[in-house]
Design an enzyme around this catalytic site. Structure first.
Site, PDB file in Angstrom:
ATOM      1  N   ARG A 137       0.824  -1.215   0.000  1.00 53.14           N
ATOM      2  CA  ARG A 137       0.000   0.000   0.000  1.00 53.14           C
ATOM      3  C   ARG A 137       0.857   1.263   0.000  1.00 53.14           C
ATOM      4  NH1 ARG A 137      -4.168  -1.782   4.601  1.00 53.14           N
ATOM      5  NH2 ARG A 137      -5.261  -3.445   3.507  1.00 53.14           N
ATOM      6  N   ARG A 164      -3.607   6.143   0.139  1.00 47.55           N
ATOM      7  CA  ARG A 164      -4.193   7.214   0.942  1.00 47.55           C
ATOM      8  C   ARG A 164      -3.219   7.998   1.792  1.00 47.55           C
ATOM      9  NH1 ARG A 164      -8.629   3.530   3.695  1.00 47.55           N
ATOM     10  NH2 ARG A 164      -6.859   2.095   3.515  1.00 47.55           N
ATOM     11  N   ARG A 176      -6.993  11.317  -7.208  1.00 49.77           N
ATOM     12  CA  ARG A 176      -8.166  10.441  -7.135  1.00 49.77           C
ATOM     13  C   ARG A 176      -9.453  11.187  -6.823  1.00 49.77           C
ATOM     14  NH1 ARG A 176      -9.262   5.664  -4.406  1.00 49.77           N
ATOM     15  NH2 ARG A 176     -11.346   6.443  -4.869  1.00 49.77           N
ATOM     16  N   ASP A 221      -6.835  -3.389  -7.241  1.00 48.10           N
ATOM     17  CA  ASP A 221      -7.524  -3.938  -6.084  1.00 48.10           C
ATOM     18  C   ASP A 221      -7.751  -5.416  -6.341  1.00 48.10           C
ATOM     19  OD1 ASP A 221      -9.226  -2.955  -3.501  1.00 48.10           O
ATOM     20  OD2 ASP A 221     -10.209  -4.661  -4.480  1.00 48.10           O
ATOM     21  N   TYR A 247     -14.661 -12.930   0.332  1.00 47.41           N
ATOM     22  CA  TYR A 247     -15.483 -11.780  -0.060  1.00 47.41           C
ATOM     23  C   TYR A 247     -16.741 -12.237  -0.787  1.00 47.41           C
ATOM     24  CZ  TYR A 247     -12.048  -8.172   1.163  1.00 47.41           C
ATOM     25  OH  TYR A 247     -11.212  -7.333   1.833  1.00 47.41           O
TER      26      TYR A 247
END
Length: 358
Positions: free
Chosen positions: A41, A45, A54, A90, A165
């Site tokens: 990552r 963010r 973004r 992702d 998921y």
């Protein structure tokens, strides 16, 4: 590989422009000029430039726009001087690409409209073709040209984590539905993971054929399983993924969270490099994994919120524990936390390079 293709000589040997980089040498357990560093990552963010680029663009849309993918992937390479880039995407992208009705909801994560709970639901999972993810091929090509001798890591979610998921319908703390299916209908479970293994292998193959120098399989949730359950119900699918891309000759990395008890099996599944979270020291991880594997890790991501001296001391502990490893790639024990100070990451890269310069 795609149906009618064979690995080129470059793909068979992995001899890309980045072949002699510190990162790939460490993955191959060869001597390195310094311990290579990258962060899970690292693009995301924690970077203000990421948030700016973004702005107003949904996550899945960002993953399907080659211009955005290229810019976001490059941002931490420019800022931090890391030894490898990891493709911005992702783990649910290949599922979306084959038509699964899902979305990534801010603050929640991937949410699946129609969870897989029966054999009839399995029909949602068709094979992935390169045409489904043309934007990946385009973005990879752009990135390889821009990165030059810096390696590009491709990645995918492992079959168990994707299955969790799909079965839960979204993120889960206890994986009740997932384990109920695994224990209650082992034949359906095996068929589900086998289909996901084929989809994942196809997705990684697209990335390698487009120029990825290494690939990482993220099994984020597999730490929820006991070793016997992993060996019986999960490892065959993960091994199928690794076997499918073995002929390309690129390093294969395997990582999961909370997998201290599974480390030997993560290597046995077919990884060349085993990622270790922060709960197990690297010298102990080496004992558990055994010879013939490089290790990746494993600074606790939360340490980066401590003062600089404390961060450097903790990094030195990781490096000391890694002293006798056959190959070591410095990383965090999980992904960069969103509120991490980017300058702390930049300083950490410089510190590791300085401490390990040979």
């Amino acid at each position: 590989m795609s149906a009618n293709s064979q690995p080129t000589s470059q793909q068979q040997t992995g001899r890309t422009a980045a072949y002699d980089s510190a990162f790939l040498r460490a993955c191959r357990r060869e001597p390195v000029p310094h311990t290579p560093v990258w962060f899970m990552r690292q693009a995301g963010r924690s970077l203000p430039e990421y948030r700016k680029v973004r702005e107003g663009t949904a996550m899945l849309e960002s993953c399907m726009r080659p211009d955005l993918v290229t810019e976001i992937t490059m941002q931490p390479v420019r800022r931090h001087g890391v030894d490898a880039a990891i493709y911005f995407s992702d783990i649910v992208v290949p599922l979306k690409a084959i038509g699964i009705d899902l979305d990534i909801k801010p603050g929640v994560g991937p949410v699946v409209e129609k969870p897989i709970r029966s054999r009839a639901d399995l029909e949602q999972l068709r094979p992935l073709t390169p045409d489904d993810v043309k934007y990946v091929t385009e973005a990879m090509g752009m990135l390889v040209g821009e990165l030059g001798t810096t390696p590009l890591i491709g990645f995918a979610g492992a079959p168990f984590t994707l299955a969790s998921y799909l079965v839960e319908g979204g993120p889960s703390r206890n994986h009740e539905h997932t384990k109920a299916l695994m224990y209650g209908d082992p034949e359906l479970w095996a068929d589900l993971l086998d289909r996901l293994a084929d989809i994942t292998a196809a997705f990684l193959t697209v990335q390698i054929e487009a120029g990825a120098s290494a690939v990482q399989l993220f099994d984020s949730w597999v730490g929820a399983l006991a070793p016997a359950d992993y060996r019986r119900s999960v490892m065959p699918a993960s091994a199928k993924v690794f076997d499918a891309v073995a002929g390309f000759g690129v390093p294969r990395i395997h990582f999961g969270v909370g997998t201290g008890e599974l480390l030997p099996l993560l290597g046995e599944a077919g990884a060349d490099v085993v990622g270790v979270d922060w709960r197990v020291p690297l010298d102990e991880a080496r004992r558990r994994v055994g010879p013939g594997k490089a290790l990746q890790g494993n600074l606790d991501p939360a340490v980066l919120f401590a003062p600089r001296a404390a961060v450097e001391a903790a990094a030195d502990e990781v490096l000391a524990a890694a002293r006798d490893l056959e190959g070591h790639v410095f990383n965090l024990g999980h992904g960069v936390l969103p509120t991490t100070d980017p300058d702390a990451l930049t300083r950490l890269v410089a510190h590791v390079h300085e401490r390990t310069s040979r």
